[in-house]
Write a protein that holds these residues in place. Sequence first.
Motif, PDB file in Angstrom:
ATOM      1  N   VAL A  76       0.837  -1.204   0.000  1.00 51.37           N
ATOM      2  CA  VAL A  76       0.000   0.000   0.000  1.00 51.37           C
ATOM      3  C   VAL A  76       0.868   1.248   0.000  1.00 51.37           C
ATOM      4  N   ILE A  77       1.940   1.237   0.789  1.00 52.98           N
ATOM      5  CA  ILE A  77       2.841   2.393   0.859  1.00 52.98           C
ATOM      6  C   ILE A  77       3.454   2.668  -0.512  1.00 52.98           C
ATOM      7  N   VAL A  78       3.937   1.603  -1.160  1.00 58.31           N
ATOM      8  CA  VAL A  78       4.552   1.760  -2.486  1.00 58.31           C
ATOM      9  C   VAL A  78       3.528   2.260  -3.498  1.00 58.31           C
ATOM     10  N   LEU A  79       2.336   1.678  -3.470  1.00 56.22           N
ATOM     11  CA  LEU A  79       1.281   2.094  -4.399  1.00 56.22           C
ATOM     12  C   LEU A  79       0.962   3.576  -4.241  1.00 56.22           C
ATOM     13  N   VAL A  80       0.767   3.993  -2.997  1.00 54.48           N
ATOM     14  CA  VAL A  80       0.394   5.387  -2.752  1.00 54.48           C
ATOM     15  C   VAL A  80       1.503   6.336  -3.193  1.00 54.48           C
ATOM     16  N   ALA A  81       2.743   6.055  -2.835  1.00 55.40           N
ATOM     17  CA  ALA A  81       3.860   6.935  -3.192  1.00 55.40           C
ATOM     18  C   ALA A  81       4.003   7.054  -4.707  1.00 55.40           C
ATOM     19  N   CYS A  82       3.880   5.940  -5.405  1.00 55.86           N
ATOM     20  CA  CYS A  82       4.027   5.957  -6.871  1.00 55.86           C
ATOM     21  C   CYS A  82       2.871   6.684  -7.541  1.00 55.86           C
ATOM     22  N   MET A  83       1.654   6.462  -7.039  1.00 54.25           N
ATOM     23  CA  MET A  83       0.497   7.111  -7.656  1.00 54.25           C
ATOM     24  C   MET A  83       0.464   8.608  -7.377  1.00 54.25           C
ATOM     25  N   LEU A  84       1.026   9.036  -6.247  1.00 58.40           N
ATOM     26  CA  LEU A  84       1.148  10.478  -6.009  1.00 58.40           C
ATOM     27  C   LEU A  84       2.070  11.100  -7.060  1.00 58.40           C
ATOM     28  N   ALA A  85       3.126  10.392  -7.394  1.00 57.04           N
ATOM     29  CA  ALA A  85       4.040  10.869  -8.438  1.00 57.04           C
ATOM     30  C   ALA A  85       3.333  10.902  -9.793  1.00 57.04           C
ATOM     31  N   PHE A  86       2.515   9.884 -10.066  1.00 59.15           N
ATOM     32  CA  PHE A  86       1.786   9.858 -11.332  1.00 59.15           C
ATOM     33  C   PHE A  86       0.811  11.038 -11.415  1.00 59.15           C
ATOM     34  N   GLY A  87       0.181  11.363 -10.279  1.00 59.19           N
ATOM     35  CA  GLY A  87      -0.720  12.512 -10.268  1.00 59.19           C
ATOM     36  C   GLY A  87       0.009  13.803 -10.607  1.00 59.19           C
ATOM     37  N   THR A  88       1.241  13.928 -10.113  1.00 53.45           N
ATOM     38  CA  THR A  88       2.049  15.106 -10.445  1.00 53.45           C
ATOM     39  C   THR A  88       2.322  15.162 -11.942  1.00 53.45           C
ATOM     40  N   ALA A  89       2.702  14.021 -12.524  1.00 49.53           N
ATOM     41  CA  ALA A  89       2.971  13.972 -13.963  1.00 49.53           C
ATOM     42  C   ALA A  89       1.709  14.246 -14.770  1.00 49.53           C
ATOM     43  N   PHE A  90       0.603  13.758 -14.279  1.00 46.39           N
ATOM     44  CA  PHE A  90      -0.676  13.947 -14.964  1.00 46.39           C
ATOM     45  C   PHE A  90      -1.006  15.434 -15.090  1.00 46.39           C
ATOM     46  N   GLU A  91      -0.665  16.185 -14.051  1.00 47.78           N
ATOM     47  CA  GLU A  91      -0.940  17.622 -14.062  1.00 47.78           C
ATOM     48  C   GLU A  91       0.101  18.391 -14.877  1.00 47.78           C
ATOM     49  N   THR A  92       1.378  18.115 -14.637  1.00 46.14           N
ATOM     50  CA  THR A  92       2.443  18.914 -15.249  1.00 46.14           C
ATOM     51  C   THR A  92       2.531  18.730 -16.766  1.00 46.14           C
ATOM     52  N   THR A  93       2.157  17.558 -17.277  1.00 50.75           N
ATOM     53  CA  THR A  93       2.217  17.330 -18.734  1.00 50.75           C
ATOM     54  C   THR A  93       1.027  17.919 -19.471  1.00 50.75           C
ATOM     55  N   GLY A  94      -0.006  18.313 -18.727  1.00 50.11           N
ATOM     56  CA  GLY A  94      -1.210  18.843 -19.366  1.00 50.11           C
ATOM     57  C   GLY A  94      -2.213  17.766 -19.725  1.00 50.11           C
ATOM     58  N   ALA A  95      -1.914  16.502 -19.382  1.00 49.04           N
ATOM     59  CA  ALA A  95      -2.828  15.410 -19.718  1.00 49.04           C
ATOM     60  C   ALA A  95      -4.155  15.553 -18.981  1.00 49.04           C
ATOM     61  N   ALA A  96      -4.088  16.020 -17.729  1.00 46.64           N
ATOM     62  CA  ALA A  96      -5.307  16.188 -16.953  1.00 46.64           C
ATOM     63  C   ALA A  96      -6.238  17.201 -17.611  1.00 46.64           C
ATOM     64  N   LYS A  97      -5.656  18.285 -18.130  1.00 50.73           N
ATOM     65  CA  LYS A  97      -6.481  19.312 -18.763  1.00 50.73           C
ATOM     66  C   LYS A  97      -7.138  18.781 -20.034  1.00 50.73           C
ATOM     67  N   VAL A  98      -6.385  17.993 -20.800  1.00 50.93           N
ATOM     68  CA  VAL A  98      -6.930  17.432 -22.046  1.00 50.93           C
ATOM     69  C   VAL A  98      -8.073  16.460 -21.760  1.00 50.93           C
ATOM     70  N   LEU A  99      -7.837  15.556 -20.797  1.00 47.41           N
ATOM     71  CA  LEU A  99      -8.833  14.529 -20.504  1.00 47.41           C
ATOM     72  C   LEU A  99     -10.073  15.124 -19.848  1.00 47.41           C
ATOM     73  N   THR A 100      -9.884  16.029 -18.904  1.00 50.81           N
ATOM     74  CA  THR A 100     -11.037  16.632 -18.245  1.00 50.81           C
ATOM     75  C   THR A 100     -11.811  17.541 -19.195  1.00 50.81           C
ATOM     76  N   GLY A 101     -11.108  18.156 -20.148  1.00 50.39           N
ATOM     77  CA  GLY A 101     -11.805  18.953 -21.155  1.00 50.39           C
ATOM     78  C   GLY A 101     -12.730  18.093 -21.984  1.00 50.39           C
ATOM     79  N   ALA A 102     -12.255  16.912 -22.371  1.00 42.87           N
ATOM     80  CA  ALA A 102     -13.086  15.996 -23.152  1.00 42.87           C
ATOM     81  C   ALA A 102     -14.260  15.485 -22.315  1.00 42.87           C
ATOM     82  N   LEU A 103     -13.997  15.177 -21.046  1.00 43.57           N
ATOM     83  CA  LEU A 103     -15.060  14.674 -20.175  1.00 43.57           C
ATOM     84  C   LEU A 103     -16.119  15.737 -19.901  1.00 43.57           C
ATOM     85  N   SER A 104     -15.681  16.973 -19.715  1.00 44.52           N
ATOM     86  CA  SER A 104     -16.633  18.037 -19.404  1.00 44.52           C
ATOM     87  C   SER A 104     -17.623  18.249 -20.544  1.00 44.52           C
ATOM     88  N   GLY A 105     -17.151  18.075 -21.773  1.00 48.89           N
ATOM     89  CA  GLY A 105     -18.053  18.215 -22.916  1.00 48.89           C
ATOM     90  C   GLY A 105     -19.122  17.140 -22.933  1.00 48.89           C
TER      91      GLY A 105
END
Length: 578
Positions: free
Chosen positions: A438-467
């Motif tokens: 669980v510790i490893v999963l959480v630490a790694c997924m927190l890093a993935f969340g950072t990458a998801f935001e910094t690359t702009g992927a979150a904005k692209v995906l949420t833009g598509a979902l919002s439509g």
Amino acid sequence: MDPVTLILILFVVALVLFATEWLPVDVTALGLLSALLLFGLLKPREAFAGFGSDTVLTLASLFILTRVLLRAGVIEWIGAALARRSRSATGTLRALLGTVAGVSAFTSNTATTAVFLPVVAGMARRAGIPASRALMPLAFASILGGTITLIGTSTNLVVSGALPATGQKPLGFFELAWVGVPVAIMGLAYLFFVAPRLLPARDAQLEDSLRAYLADLTVAPGSALEGVTLRESGLGRDHGLTVVAVRRGEDTVYAPPASFRLLEGDTLTVEGPTERILAGKNTLGIVSKSEQKLQTGGDVRLVEVVVMPGSPLLGRTLREARFRERYGASVLALHRRARQVERLGRLRVQVGDVLLVQGGAERIDALGDHLVVLGDLTERQSDLKRAPLAVLLFAGAVLLGGLGVVPLGVAVVVAVALSLALRLITPEEAYGAVEWPVIVLVACMLAFGTAFETTGAAKVLTGALSGVLEPLGPYGLLAALFVVTVALTQPMSNQAAALVMLPLAIGTAKALGYDPRPFIIGITVAASNSFITPLEPSCMLVYGPGRYTFLDFVRVGAGLTLLTFVVSLLIIPRIWPF
């Protein structure tokens, strides 16, 4: 390749691997973190920041504090106290499920289920209720309790720890209680009145999996058994122990009647599983004379050993073989598949006998080739003398962290340090208590969340979902996110499902002009809503003993999931407006 496209591909691959569990979830998470580093989507400092985050340290500390409570016998004592006050077995069983939900609000769901499993099984047996109609409600009650506080489940902590990176406030300690308490109350009502009608009638297989031991235990001064009859003692009814003989002075009464009155100094030959014998020693004031006579220094271990051919013990009683003097350890109990009913002290050791042996670590390691250790049961021992201190440390950490006097992470880390300093738990046990996947999963997924935001992927995906989701309105969006999260949390871990959905929910809410808070709460509650399949650890604990099928969970869990969904949709918008 474009970073956004790459991160979305990794997102889909991780989603499939989490759902299928082709690889363990922590291995998948590490693979995802490695890919982020190799493709340059994160810098090493960003990638490894999660391992030193407040969330990870708080999680690890709470795992250890839960083990401290277990080692002190606190949770087991609660179950035994309820059982002793039993008047109506059915009513007590319901009270027990309510207690499980309350305890689970502050401790691990899995640990709570594991400790209460034999208590609930015994209660159901005495009430004439098939175990299958009590054990699944036990697991579900522990899950329902986890939605009440920030530390109720690791999922709540994970969500709270991930929120600051998205610009949101962490969850308050009792913030979830606004929806968690009504969900728990309605859920318990469902478990009391509806679930028994949907569950099959099958007897438990719990006792078959436990090795029955024979032990000699003496009624000590001040014992709860002094002056009571065997019927009044509740040894069989409440503690799962069968009294096969009582020795008083030079006289021995075999198969004593229920009206037999116990006195100080009586030695009871009892039969029962290891856990029941150890619990009885702690809660009833009965002691093993051989254990009292043994002088040990340093760490004391409790192990099961099997007697092998060639052992000098064969054909002798334990006293004749001078076991304590020879090995520097004491035998608390003996298991033999086929044996005559007699006192432990009179049994002559045979090949294949299993002994429950307690002694210093060095002595246990030097038992020799003719006594082979089957398993180490040291962590199953509990000591109620330490219970008040364990409760004080745990409650103090929760109170100080919950009231905001100090950050929760600081409070629990200090409580762990004090537990180690006061020897409520050993360092080895503390490290073993942490659920490292669980510790490893959480630490790694927190890093993935950072990458998801910094690359702009979150904005692209949420833009598509919002439509797509905009026509549904805020209630429709909350319902859709809740349903998708519930669907994801069945095959994958609760933490992974929450961390996957969290950035999507926040981004979509912002794109549509809504406050993200109600959607964060909805996802947190939904991520713990693992009732439809037995893949949740708490459910897996009861799956075998209750002799359940996969469809049993679908049939009962679907109704509870629907109830949780309706209650959440009614309450969340009123407490956290859109």
